[in-house]
Design an enzyme around this catalytic site. Structure first.
Site, PDB file in Angstrom:
ATOM      1  N   ASP A 468     -81.608 -59.309  11.452  1.00  0.00           N
ATOM      2  CA  ASP A 468     -82.361 -58.413  10.588  1.00  0.00           C
ATOM      3  C   ASP A 468     -83.131 -59.297   9.607  1.00  0.00           C
ATOM      4  O   ASP A 468     -82.746 -60.447   9.364  1.00  0.00           O
ATOM      5  CB  ASP A 468     -81.407 -57.476   9.850  1.00  0.00           C
ATOM      6  CG  ASP A 468     -82.117 -56.619   8.842  1.00  0.00           C
ATOM      7  OD1 ASP A 468     -83.092 -55.951   9.218  1.00  0.00           O
ATOM      8  OD2 ASP A 468     -81.710 -56.631   7.668  1.00  0.00           O
ATOM      9  N   ASP A 667     -77.218 -56.795   7.403  1.00  0.00           N
ATOM     10  CA  ASP A 667     -76.600 -56.632   6.086  1.00  0.00           C
ATOM     11  C   ASP A 667     -76.662 -55.215   5.538  1.00  0.00           C
ATOM     12  O   ASP A 667     -75.965 -54.892   4.591  1.00  0.00           O
ATOM     13  CB  ASP A 667     -77.272 -57.563   5.069  1.00  0.00           C
ATOM     14  CG  ASP A 667     -78.612 -57.020   4.589  1.00  0.00           C
ATOM     15  OD1 ASP A 667     -79.428 -56.638   5.451  1.00  0.00           O
ATOM     16  OD2 ASP A 667     -78.816 -56.964   3.366  1.00  0.00           O
ATOM     17  N   ASP A 671     -78.065 -51.114   9.540  1.00  0.00           N
ATOM     18  CA  ASP A 671     -77.695 -52.049  10.600  1.00  0.00           C
ATOM     19  C   ASP A 671     -76.341 -51.711  11.218  1.00  0.00           C
ATOM     20  O   ASP A 671     -75.949 -52.333  12.213  1.00  0.00           O
ATOM     21  CB  ASP A 671     -77.644 -53.485  10.059  1.00  0.00           C
ATOM     22  CG  ASP A 671     -79.013 -54.007   9.670  1.00  0.00           C
ATOM     23  OD1 ASP A 671     -79.992 -53.643  10.347  1.00  0.00           O
ATOM     24  OD2 ASP A 671     -79.110 -54.752   8.690  1.00  0.00           O
TER      25      ASP A 671
END
Length: 776
Positions: A468, A667, A671
């Site tokens: 990410d 994080d 996600d």
């Protein structure tokens, strides 16, 4: 009161808890040191208690304790690790108590104690002392028996009279009694526990070998014409027990060393703290007695007992437990401090803000508990193999005895004993768990917590790493990348304009406002006075600014809020606009463009993963230009922008459908679905709680360049586990035929079995040595 439990010798049959002891372990306040309270999903609560165990020697012991705990009414779950000598039990306080859990373990023949720091030290000291005493008794008696047995080996026929031979054998028998009763008693108790619980343990073949050797030697001593012949093996018996206890003592020390890093994480909170009253006078109280709002003086060298804020003094704090960073950080009035961190500098006063399960420390302890007690799938597979293997050993020994009845009946018994002893699968049961424990401990020392030990094996097969962007490869803050002045105001000095920007930015908690205030830290805020400040959600700030005897209406926020006309092309990056009322109308004066701050170690960390041969991907919900620019800086070839959580999930599933093994590093809450779907999921220490709950590994340090270290450690761990299993297999393949052919006497079989266990433990301990980070 809890320390009174440690006075019971764990190797001896344990009596039920006394009423005083039961009241101590069932006291809710004392339970806070080793119990967390969690929601049961229906509005009630469950206790999750850590118990320190004693008397475990093999995988079968852990299974027996789990079965005993699960039979207690109210126990929801029990996880036992033989390598770590610990249990984590989830129980319903409405139907059972901690004292009932301890008594259930004691009835199974093992010791159990609340896992507090004092208990761990007391139990480790006591078990070490008992092990040394058993080893001393066995070794001392062995030397004496060897002295009496030596004449029979070196003398020629007829040199020693039959009476003297009988006397030497009687002396050897007498000296073997302490070995059988005191030193080897634990093997017999362990074997009997297994039989009573309906399972077979690794103590059974050892106990059978010792018992048969002693009975046959005693029969030959008292009745040389009996069925066991004339040969005695008291020297082999005492030598075998001595070797085995020496190996087990070294194994126990090795296990303690392997778990040391994980244990140290759980032993950071002080037992007592100095709480200040309203007059500022200090009173020593138990850490469990603190409440939110208390003021506590923390002395140099002491750990903080709760999360809080410094209200007096300044110091340096060791936060290695939270971040893996060994360098101390400065903390002064107004700064946050976390439970478990060490005060290294001067005494400070903190105000308690979070306690118990709400602290970051307790969340880390919960992760460590999982690492200490989890048994991954491939370890459970070796446990399942161990029981059939032991039955095979017994059958093989019986078959060897029967075959040697036709070859040489006088040697049949000793061949069977050698087979029993040499094939004990201790090395098989120790090789994997000690290696995993040592690896998890070393990673924890670096600030990397492994929640699912299976992930270490999967990491050796990983092919793709998906990142990410925001908050993962970038920090969770923005920085001012570019400032554009849209309209010159000659009657307003540049310094005044900068002070106005800084003053306005400090009036809002919006992330962009905080970043703007951080970008203008040194401005003279006294030059500008703001009146009638108001913040409008989704738009920005509005105020009357007074400076140089003037008063102007000013706005800060989005473009439309600050007077930017429709149709103006806006930058692709996040922006904050400044507008002023000039010439009777609101006009945009300046535009501040922001960019994400790339983590300092992100480039080197990504380079390390690329060098390891992994394919890297960057998925983000941000704009295309921002994502592609970040991927270019990192050297990641595959960048995908404007991804929804469903898009990320679909992309990972597509990689897996193509046969790829995927790691996801994220994080945020968004996600969580893709973290749950990936083969291995990694969350950073600052990640959302839901993301951490879904993650297999948590990198507390937030360092991307710890990922190559994690990968390298996983490969080393699995390589050492495989080495240990191959060694255990090779040892049995070589030694069993030698024992079956009668070429391996019982004492040498005992030495081989002890050394094989020791070899795998020492090999596993190589993981406890810090490894250099992979070359970038």
């Amino acid at each position: 009161m809890l320390s009174a439990l440690a006075t019971v010798a764990p190797a001896l049959p344990l009596p039920p808890l006394s009423p005083t002891q039961a009241a101590a372990v069932d006291d809710r306040q004392q339970q806070s040191a080793y119990t967390q309270w969690i929601d049961d999903g229906t509005g009630g609560e469950l206790g999750q208690s850590r118990l320190l165990l004693s008397g475990l020697h093999c995988a079968a012991c852990a299974g027996q304790i789990e079965d005993a705990l699960c039979r207690v009414e109210g126990v929801q779950r029990a996880e036992v690790s033989g390598a770590a000598q610990r249990a984590v039990v989830t129980w319903n306080p409405q139907t059972t108590r901690v004292s009932a859990l301890i008594e259930a373990v004691q009835r199974a023949g093992y010791g159990a104690f609340p896992d507090t720091g004092a208990q761990a030290v007391a139990l480790a000291t006591r078990e070490t002392r008992q092990s040394v005493w058993r080893l001393f008794v066995a070794a001392f008696c062995m030397m004496q028996v060897m002295m009496y047995a030596t004449p029979a080996y070196v003398a020629d026929p007829g040199d020693i009279t039959p009476d003297m031979v009988g006397l030497l054998r009687w002396a050897s028998w007498l000296l073997s009694l302490p070995v059988m009763v005191f030193a080897a008693g634990s093997f017999f108790r362990g074997a009997w526990r297994g039989i009573r619980e309906g399972c077979i343990s690794m103590d059974l073949p050892v106990a059978l070998g010792i018992a048969v050797t002693f009975i046959a030697s005693a029969s030959a001593t008292f009745d040389p014409t009996g069925p066991f012949g004339t040969e005695v093996y008291f020297d082999s018996l005492t030598m075998f027990v001595s070797f085995l206890f020496a190996a087990r003592w070294l194994e126990a020390r090795a296990r303690q060393r392997a778990a040391q890093s994980l244990d140290s994480v759980m032993r950071r909170l002080p037992d007592a703290v100095e709480r200040l009253d309203a007059q500022g006078q200090g009173v020593l109280v138990a850490a469990s007695a603190l409440v939110v709002g208390d003021r506590v003086r923390v002395h140099a060298g002491q750990a903080f007992a709760a999360d809080g804020r410094v209200v007096e003094g300044a110091t340096q704090v060791d936060e290695a437990m939270l971040s893996g960073e060994s360098r101390p950080v400065d903390r002064a009035v107004g700064d946050e401090v976390s439970a478990g961190c060490l005060n290294l500098g001067a005494p400070v006063v903190m105000e308690v803000r979070q306690l118990g399960a709400h602290t970051r420390y307790q969340r880390i302890v919960a992760l460590v508990e999982r690492a200490l007690t989890e048994r991954p799938d491939f370890l459970l597979a070796t446990d399942r193999i161990a029981a059939p293997f032991l039955w095979g050993v017994l059958a093989l020994a019986a078959g060897a005895w029967g075959a040697w009845q036709f070859i040489d009946p006088s040697r049949a018994l000793w061949v069977a004993v050698s087979v029993l002893i040499v094939t004990c699968p201790c090395a098989l049961s120790l090789g994997a768990p000690v290696a995993l424990l040592a690896s998890a401990g070393e990673l924890a020392r670096r600030g990397i917590l492994v929640q699912r030990l299976d992930a270490l094996e999967i990491l050796t097969r990983v092919q793709d790493v998906v990142f990410d962007k925001t908050g993962t490869v970038t920090e969770d803050r923005l920085t001012v990348a570019h400032t554009r002045v849209l309209q010159r105001t000659p009657d307003i000095a540049g310094e005044i304009l900068q002070s106005l920007v800084a003053t306005l930015a400090r009036r809002s908690q919006h992330p962009l406002s905080r970043a703007l205030a951080h970008g203008y830290p040194g401005q003279n805020l006294a030059d500008v006075v703001l009146d009638a400040v108001s913040e409008h959600a989704g738009q920005g700030l509005e105020a009357t600014a007074r400076f140089d005897d003037r008063a102007l209406r000013v706005r800060m926020g989005g473009p439309a809020w600050c007077g930017v006309p429709d149709g103006v092309e806006l930058p692709g990056r996040p922006t904050v606009w400044l507008g002023m009322e000039l010439d009777g109308r609101l006009q945009p004066v300046a535009c501040f463009e922001f960019d994400e701050v790339l983590r300092a170690d992100a480039v080197s960390g990504v380079a390390g993963l690329t060098k390891a041969g992994l394919a890297l991907h960057l998925f983000s919900g941000d704009q295309t230009a921002s994502v592609e620019a970040m991927a270019s800086r990192l050297g990641i070839p595959d960048a995908r922008a404007r991804c929804t959580p469903q898009d990320k999930l679909a992309a990972v599933e597509a990689l897996q459908a193509a046969g790829r093994v995927v790691v996801m590093v994220g994080d945020g809450i968004n996600d969580a679905p893709v973290l749950a779907r990936a083969d291995v999921s990694i969350a950073l220490g600052t990640a959302a709680a839901l993301a951490q709950a879904r993650a297999d590994v948590i990198v507390l340090s937030d360092r991307i360049d710890d990922l190559p270290v994690l990968l390298d450690t996983a490969r080393r761990t699995v390589a050492i586990v495989r080495q240990n299993l191959r060694w255990a297999l090779a040892y049995n393949v070589l030694s069993v035929p030698l024992a079956l052919m009668g070429w391996l006497p019982p004492w040498l079989a005992g030495l081989g079995m002890a050394l094989s266990s020791l070899v795998v433990v020492l090999n596993a301990l190589r993981l406890a040595r810090p490894a250099a980070a992979p070359t970038r």
